[in-house]
Design an enzyme around this catalytic site. Structure first.
Site, PDB file in Angstrom:
ATOM      1  N   ILE A 201      -5.473  -4.188   6.683  1.00  0.00           N
ATOM      2  CA  ILE A 201      -4.227  -3.577   7.519  1.00  0.00           C
ATOM      3  C   ILE A 201      -2.999  -3.619   6.974  1.00  0.00           C
ATOM      4  O   ILE A 201      -2.537  -4.725   6.535  1.00  0.00           O
ATOM      5  CB  ILE A 201      -4.287  -4.411   8.884  1.00  0.00           C
ATOM      6  CG1 ILE A 201      -5.790  -4.776   9.388  1.00  0.00           C
ATOM      7  CG2 ILE A 201      -3.242  -3.694   9.934  1.00  0.00           C
ATOM      8  CD1 ILE A 201      -6.222  -3.467  10.192  1.00  0.00           C
ATOM      9  N   HIS A 202      -2.402  -2.607   6.722  1.00  0.00           N
ATOM     10  CA  HIS A 202      -0.865  -2.869   5.926  1.00  0.00           C
ATOM     11  C   HIS A 202       0.087  -1.784   6.636  1.00  0.00           C
ATOM     12  O   HIS A 202       1.228  -1.795   6.372  1.00  0.00           O
ATOM     13  CB  HIS A 202      -0.837  -2.632   4.459  1.00  0.00           C
ATOM     14  CG  HIS A 202      -1.190  -1.521   3.911  1.00  0.00           C
ATOM     15  ND1 HIS A 202      -2.359  -1.018   3.844  1.00  0.00           N
ATOM     16  CD2 HIS A 202      -0.303  -0.448   3.290  1.00  0.00           C
ATOM     17  CE1 HIS A 202      -2.238   0.356   3.444  1.00  0.00           C
ATOM     18  NE2 HIS A 202      -1.127   0.459   2.984  1.00  0.00           N
ATOM     19  N   ARG A 203      -0.511  -0.360   7.337  1.00  0.00           N
ATOM     20  CA  ARG A 203       0.213   0.818   7.382  1.00  0.00           C
ATOM     21  C   ARG A 203       1.271   0.353   8.575  1.00  0.00           C
ATOM     22  O   ARG A 203       0.972  -0.198   9.497  1.00  0.00           O
ATOM     23  CB  ARG A 203      -0.619   1.922   7.713  1.00  0.00           C
ATOM     24  CG  ARG A 203       0.203   3.050   7.378  1.00  0.00           C
ATOM     25  CD  ARG A 203      -1.172   4.241   6.992  1.00  0.00           C
ATOM     26  NE  ARG A 203      -1.634   3.987   5.911  1.00  0.00           N
ATOM     27  CZ  ARG A 203      -1.010   4.105   4.674  1.00  0.00           C
ATOM     28  NH1 ARG A 203       0.067   4.689   4.502  1.00  0.00           N
ATOM     29  NH2 ARG A 203      -1.798   3.917   3.665  1.00  0.00           N
ATOM     30  N   ASP A 275      -6.989   0.777   7.572  1.00  0.00           N
ATOM     31  CA  ASP A 275      -5.873   1.830   7.681  1.00  0.00           C
ATOM     32  C   ASP A 275      -5.296   2.332   6.333  1.00  0.00           C
ATOM     33  O   ASP A 275      -4.426   2.940   6.244  1.00  0.00           O
ATOM     34  CB  ASP A 275      -4.810   1.311   8.668  1.00  0.00           C
ATOM     35  CG  ASP A 275      -3.981   0.303   8.056  1.00  0.00           C
ATOM     36  OD1 ASP A 275      -4.144  -0.354   6.860  1.00  0.00           O
ATOM     37  OD2 ASP A 275      -3.219  -0.432   8.832  1.00  0.00           O
TER      38      ASP A 275
END
Ligand code: UD1
Ligand code: UDP
Length: 353
Positions: A201-203, A275
C-alpha cells in the site's frame, strides 16, 4: 547515439534494469543516467542498482522528500543543467512520477527528442498526480512506447494520430524484468508461513485519505487473523501510520525489500493485494490472483480477463473479494498482453532506426 536516462523512483529502477541491459549490447549507444533522488533510502534505491546491475548513475541530484512543486521544479532546473552539458540525442523517461515529468519538460524546452517508456496509460482519475504526469509527458514526447493495446487506443482517442510523434506498441519492460530476474529470486529472512498473501500500500489516494486507509487496514487485519499477510511497507505509508491509532498487530510488516526478494515473495504467495501499478502485472506474470485496492486501474486488460479484481477501499468489498478470489485462472497465462519479454529489445531497435 547519446541517451540521457532520467530515473528517480523504485518502479523506474526496475524498468531501467531491463532497458539498460539491452543498451549495453550496443556499443554505438552511450547511456548517461541521471538519478533525481526522488527515492533515496538504500532499500528504495541503491539495492535496485546493485541487484539489477544497473550502471551507477552519472549524476545524482539529491532532490527527494519535498512537495510536488518544489520537487518537480528543482528537478527541472538540475536536469536542464545536465542536459546542456551532455547534449544528448534523446532524453528517456519512464512511467508517471514527478521525475518523469521533470525530464519531459526539460526535453521539450531544450528541443531534445523525448522517448517515453510506458506511454498511453490512463486511469481517467485527474486527482492522481500520476495521471497529470502521464498526460503532460505523453503530449510532448517524440516517441511513445506503449506497453499495451489499451495504451495505444487511449492515445488514438486523444488525437495522437494527428500529432507529429510516433506511437509504438513495444510491450511492457516490466515483463522483461520479471522473466529475467526470476531465476535470481531470493527468500527474505522474515518469518514466512507456507500460505501467505503479499500486500503493498503506498498510493497517495489511499495513504492521504484517512477513511480509505482505515478501511483498508481494518479489512487486512481481519483477513490476517486467518492467513498470513506480508506487507513490505513503503516509507510514505509508514510515516502516515505512525500518526494513526490503527490496529495491525496480525500483519507481518517488513521494510521494503529489493526486487529479487520481491520476486520470491510474489512467486510464493497465494494472492496479491495491492494499490501498486507494477505489482498488479507482476501478479499476473507469476500467475497469482490479484485484488487491487484502487477505484480504477491503468491495466484494464487484467480486469477484463478476470486476473485482477478492483475493490477500491471499501472494507466489505475487500473481504468479499478475498473470499472469492482464491485462485488464478490458468487459461489467462496464454494471453499475450504485455509482449512476452521483448519490449526492451524493440525499444532500442526503434531508437536506432
Ligand atoms: C512515487 C510516485 C508514484 C509511484 C511511487 C513508487 C509521484 C507523484 N509518485 O510516490 O507514482 O507509484 O513513487 O513507489 O512521483 N520517502 C522516504 N524514502 C524514500 C522515498 C520516499 O522516506 O526513499 C518518503 C518521502 O520523504 C515522502 C514520501 O515518502 O515524504 C513520498 O515519496 P514521494 O517520492 O513523494 O512519493 P511516493 O509515494 O513514493
Ligand atoms: N517492489 C519492490 N520492493 C517492495 C515493493 C515493491 O521491489 O518492497 C517492486 C514491485 O515488485 C514492482 C515495483 O516495485 O516491481 C513497483 O513499484 P511501486 O509499487 O513502488 O510503484 P508503482 O508500480 O505503483 O508505480
Amino acid at each position: 547515439m547519446k541517451i540521457l536516462t532520467i530515473l528517480g523512483a523504485r518502479p523506474q529502477f526496475i524498468k531501467a534494469g531491463s532497458v539498460s541491459r539491452e543498451i549495453a549490447k550496443h556499443k554505438e549507444i552511450e547511456e548517461i543516467i541521471v538519478h533525481t533522488g526522488q527515492h533515496y533510502d538504500a532499500n528504495m534505491s541503491d539495492i535496485f542498482f546493485q541487484e539489477m546491475q544497473i550502471p551507477k548513475p552519472d549524476y545524482f541530484l539529491g532532490i527527494g522528500g519535498k512537495s510536488h512543486g518544489a520537487m518537480t521544479g528543482q528537478m527541472i532546473e538540475k536536469i536542464e543543467e545536465v542536459c546542456l552539458k551532455e547534449k544528448p540525442d534523446w532524453i528517456m523517461v519512464y512511467g508517471d512520477t514527478n521525475s518523469t515529468l521533470a525530464g519531459a519538460i526539460v526535453a521539450s524546452k531544450l528541443h531534445v527528442k523525448l522517448a517515453h517508456i510506458e506511454a498511453g496509460l490512463r486511469s481517467f482519475n485527474m486527482n492522481m498526480p500520476e495521471e497529470i504526469n502521464r498526460i503532460l509527458t505523453d503530449r510532448v514526447s517524440n516517441i511513445l512506447f506503449c506497453p499495451t493495446d489499451t495504451a495505444v487506443q487511449n492515445l488514438k482517442n486523444e488525437g495522437f494520430d494527428t500529432f507529429t510523434c510516433k506511437v509504438v506498441k513495444s510491450g511492457d519492460v516490466m515483463q522483461d524484468g520479471a522473466l529475467f530476474y526470476k531465476e535470481f529470486a531470493k527468500k527474505p529472512s522474515c518469518d514466512i508461513q507456507n500460505d501467505f498473501i503479499l500486500c503493498t500500500i503506498h498510493r497517495a489516494e489511499n495513504t492521504d485519505d484517512e477513511q480509505r486507509l482505515r478501511a483498508i487496514f481494518e479489512a487486512l487485519e481481519e483477513i490476517a487473523q486467518e492467513k498470513q499477510i506480508i506487507l513490505p511497507l513503503h516509507p510514505r505509508t509508514k510515516k502516515i501510520l505512525e500518526n494513526l491509532d490503527l490496529n495491525f498487530q496480525n500483519l507481518t510488516i517488513i521494510d521494503p525489500v529489493g526486487y529479487l526478494e520481491m520476486v520470491w515473495l510474489i512467486d510464493h504467495s497465494s494472492l496479491v493485494m495491492t494499490d501498486s501499478g507494477g505489482l498488479q502485472k507482476e501478479a499476473y506474470f507469476f500467475s497469482k490472483p490479484c485484488i487491487t485496492l484502487r477505484d480504477e486501474t491503468e491495466w484494464i486488460e487484467l480486469v477484463t480477463c478476470k486476473a485482477n479484481t478492483l475493490v477500491g477501499a471499501d472494507k466489505n468489498k475487500i473481504l468479499e473479494a478475498y473470499k472469492t478470489r482464491s485462485s488464478f485462472d490458468s487459461t489467462n497465462s496464454s494471453l499475450d498482453l504485455y509482449g512476452g519479454g521483448k519490449a526492451s529489445e524493440m525499444i532500442i531497435k526503434e531508437l536506432l532506426k
